[in-house]
Enzyme design. Structure first.
Site, PDB file in Angstrom:
ATOM      1  N   PRO A  23      51.199  51.420  77.944  1.00  0.00           N
ATOM      2  CA  PRO A  23      50.617  51.388  79.387  1.00  0.00           C
ATOM      3  C   PRO A  23      49.327  52.019  79.470  1.00  0.00           C
ATOM      4  O   PRO A  23      49.001  53.032  79.016  1.00  0.00           O
ATOM      5  CB  PRO A  23      51.681  52.277  80.205  1.00  0.00           C
ATOM      6  N   GLN A  77      56.346  50.665  84.229  1.00  0.00           N
ATOM      7  CA  GLN A  77      56.163  52.316  84.233  1.00  0.00           C
ATOM      8  C   GLN A  77      56.100  52.984  85.502  1.00  0.00           C
ATOM      9  O   GLN A  77      55.277  52.664  86.315  1.00  0.00           O
ATOM     10  CB  GLN A  77      54.958  52.585  83.304  1.00  0.00           C
ATOM     11  N   CYS A 107      51.204  61.266  81.356  1.00  0.00           N
ATOM     12  CA  CYS A 107      49.640  61.424  81.811  1.00  0.00           C
ATOM     13  C   CYS A 107      49.234  62.544  82.049  1.00  0.00           C
ATOM     14  O   CYS A 107      49.794  63.517  82.871  1.00  0.00           O
ATOM     15  CB  CYS A 107      49.546  60.420  83.343  1.00  0.00           C
ATOM     16  N   LYS A 146      58.370  58.057  78.329  1.00  0.00           N
ATOM     17  CA  LYS A 146      56.808  58.049  77.397  1.00  0.00           C
ATOM     18  C   LYS A 146      56.552  59.534  77.758  1.00  0.00           C
ATOM     19  O   LYS A 146      56.530  59.926  78.809  1.00  0.00           O
ATOM     20  CB  LYS A 146      55.985  57.147  77.665  1.00  0.00           C
TER      21      LYS A 146
HETATM   22  C1  LIG Z   1      42.436  54.286  79.956  1.00  0.00           C
HETATM   23  C2  LIG Z   1      43.782  54.771  79.775  1.00  0.00           C
HETATM   24  C3  LIG Z   1      44.773  54.641  80.749  1.00  0.00           C
HETATM   25  C4  LIG Z   1      46.137  55.042  80.523  1.00  0.00           C
HETATM   26  N1  LIG Z   1      47.292  54.830  81.282  1.00  0.00           N
HETATM   27  C5  LIG Z   1      48.261  55.444  81.089  1.00  0.00           C
HETATM   28  C6  LIG Z   1      49.338  55.193  81.956  1.00  0.00           C
HETATM   29  O1  LIG Z   1      49.249  54.384  83.042  1.00  0.00           O
HETATM   30  N2  LIG Z   1      50.630  55.511  81.573  1.00  0.00           N
HETATM   31  C7  LIG Z   1      50.734  56.258  80.288  1.00  0.00           C
HETATM   32  O2  LIG Z   1      51.842  56.621  79.929  1.00  0.00           O
HETATM   33  N3  LIG Z   1      49.634  56.489  79.388  1.00  0.00           N
HETATM   34  C8  LIG Z   1      48.506  55.891  79.719  1.00  0.00           C
HETATM   35  N4  LIG Z   1      47.575  56.213  78.830  1.00  0.00           N
HETATM   36  C9  LIG Z   1      47.971  56.744  77.765  1.00  0.00           C
HETATM   37  C10 LIG Z   1      48.191  55.438  76.611  1.00  0.00           C
HETATM   38  O3  LIG Z   1      49.326  54.906  76.970  1.00  0.00           O
HETATM   39  C11 LIG Z   1      48.473  56.075  75.081  1.00  0.00           C
HETATM   40  O4  LIG Z   1      49.505  57.133  75.308  1.00  0.00           O
HETATM   41  C12 LIG Z   1      47.110  56.893  74.683  1.00  0.00           C
HETATM   42  O5  LIG Z   1      45.917  56.038  75.238  1.00  0.00           O
HETATM   43  C13 LIG Z   1      47.272  57.146  73.074  1.00  0.00           C
HETATM   44  O6  LIG Z   1      47.361  55.839  72.395  1.00  0.00           O
HETATM   45  P1  LIG Z   1      46.041  54.984  71.736  1.00  0.00           P
HETATM   46  O7  LIG Z   1      45.359  56.214  71.061  1.00  0.00           O
HETATM   47  O8  LIG Z   1      46.932  54.002  71.089  1.00  0.00           O
HETATM   48  O9  LIG Z   1      45.141  54.453  72.931  1.00  0.00           O
HETATM   49  C14 LIG Z   1      46.222  55.638  79.243  1.00  0.00           C
HETATM   50  C15 LIG Z   1      45.239  55.693  78.234  1.00  0.00           C
HETATM   51  C16 LIG Z   1      43.951  55.200  78.637  1.00  0.00           C
HETATM   52  C17 LIG Z   1      42.919  55.344  77.490  1.00  0.00           C
END
Ligand SMILES: Cc1cc2nc3c(=O)[nH]c(=O)nc-3n(C[C@H](O)[C@H](O)[C@H](O)COP(=O)(O)O)c2cc1C
Length: 363
Positions: A23, A77, A107, A146
């Site tokens: 997400p 979510q 978050c 999460k």
């Molecule tokens: C722009 C952005 C928005 C995000 N929004 C959410 C969100 O709405 N809910 C959530 O659980 N995590 C959110 N995250 C975290 C991601 O789901 C993920 O846990 C985090 O980016 C690490 O994974 P990655 O390295 O593959 O990006 C967000 C991350 C980014 C970069």
């Protein structure tokens, strides 16, 4: 290279290939999820929706779940800190077509944790447990969670919280291998996720910093997880999740789409954004995606700068088409994605909400 993943059972939902789109507020909206799903992702998760906003049916929250989007299985979510409100919001999400409810304890952004939602809930295990319990009891669909490793290095309570979650009837847990205080700094600690895996008999999904195929293999080896969740690694690459699935199935890294296919996809994605948000908002939202698709192509910095100055959607489309055609005429065949860094950019975006104790989560 690959290590085949077994399907995961999340209540009645079978995730055939547990490679999941993370997400991401402001990124994994309906147009993007649809492309990722069509390419063949195991599961896609909506942007987080504030439970209060869901109940008040704000336009933003309604836009995040489109019952006509034909995404198949959709995990929606929710963020929030009041058990009854979360439970009510979960029911509404199910009414609008959610097949799974995912709860956000991960978050890190201030506007969310100051409202005592997101990763702040990792600091209050009794309240976290009450929220999980209320949501599980409220809906007939499976509920997943999460979270991060913990609030900070001195409070790494994800394994304990995972046990609480399991007792509450949570069906799958995703762990982003960072603490809240790390925000997006440092590197994701995949090995830590093994402690969560050892603590519960639920499927555990590892998340954080996966951008290429060796990352996937290493993350699975270090974490012992049942699957992976990928966020920023899909920027400008809605096909990446499917490539990971193919790599895990066959042990071979699949080819990138051709430049012609990439151009067609950018334009299709842009059309879908304009349709979903309307031309004015779509013009602005489309810019970052157009930029991400161009990373690693020659002259992409100038291209991005120019796209950001064009104020009419049709002119953007013409410019994008012309730019790719020029690359094709020059014999450019693909992108150089080596050395691509991850940026968190907006993190979990939120919009303000004066509702007591909670912040509304925005597009
Ligand atoms: C722009 C952005 C928005 C995000 N929004 C959410 C969100 O709405 N809910 C959530 O659980 N995590 C959110 N995250 C975290 C991601 O789901 C993920 O846990 C985090 O980016 C690490 O994974 P990655 O390295 O593959 O990006 C967000 C991350 C980014 C970069």
């Amino acid at each position: 290279m690959g290590s085949k993943l077994a399907p995961i059972q999340v209540g009645p939902v079978t995730i055939q290939d547990p490679v999941i789109l993370a997400p991401m507020s402001g990124v994994t909206d309906t147009p993007f999820r649809r492309l990722v799903k069509r390419a063949g992702a195991g599961l896609v998760v909506s942007e987080m929706i504030a439970s209060q906003a869901m109940i008040r049916a704000t336009r933003e929250s309604e836009k995040k779940i489109d019952p006509n989007a034909q995404e198949g299985v959709l995990s929606v979510q929710l963020a929030g800190c009041e058990p009854e409100v979360m439970a009510e919001a979960a029911k509404l999400c199910v009414d609008r077509g959610a097949s799974i409810i995912d709860i956000n304890f991960g978050c890190p952004v201030k506007k969310v944790v100051n409202g005592y939602a997101g990763s702040a809930l990792m600091k209050d295990e009794p309240l976290a447990g009450r929220i999980l319990d209320a949501v599980v009891k409220a809906v007939s669909v499976p509920v997943t969670l999460k979270m991060r490793k913990g609030w900070d290095e001195r409070n790494l309570n994800a394994p304990r919280l995972a046990k609480i979650a399991e007792e509450c009837g949570i069906r799958m847990i995703t762990v982003h291998g960072r603490t809240r205080n790390q925000m997006y700094n440092g590197v994701a600690d995949w090995a830590f996720i093994r402690q969560v895996k050892d603590a519960v008999s639920l499927p555990v999904i590892a998340n954080g910093d996966i951008v290429d195929f060796p990352d996937v293999t290493r993350c699975l080896e270090e974490s012992g997880a049942d699957g992976v969740m990928i966020g920023r690694g899909t920027y400008g690459r809605p096909w990446f999740i499917n490539q990971v699935i193919q790599m895990l199935r066959t042990g071979m890294a699949p080819a990138e789409p051709t430049l012609v296919e990439q151009r067609d996809l950018v334009l299709e994605h842009y059309d879908a954004i304009l349709e979903h948000y309307g031309t004015d908002a779509g013009l602005k939202i489309g810019r970052k995606h157009i930029a991400w698709y161009s990373k690693g192509l020659p002259g992409s910095a100038e291209y991005r700068a120019k796209v950001n100055t064009i104020e009419k959607a049709e002119l953007v489309q013409d410019f994008v088409r012309g730019w790719y055609q020029d690359l094709l005429d020059r014999g450019i065949v693909g992108r150089d994605l080596s050395g691509r860094g991850l940026t968190a950019e907006a993190g979990c975006d939120v919009e303000d909400d004066d509702t007591a104790g909670e912040k509304k989560v925005a597009a």
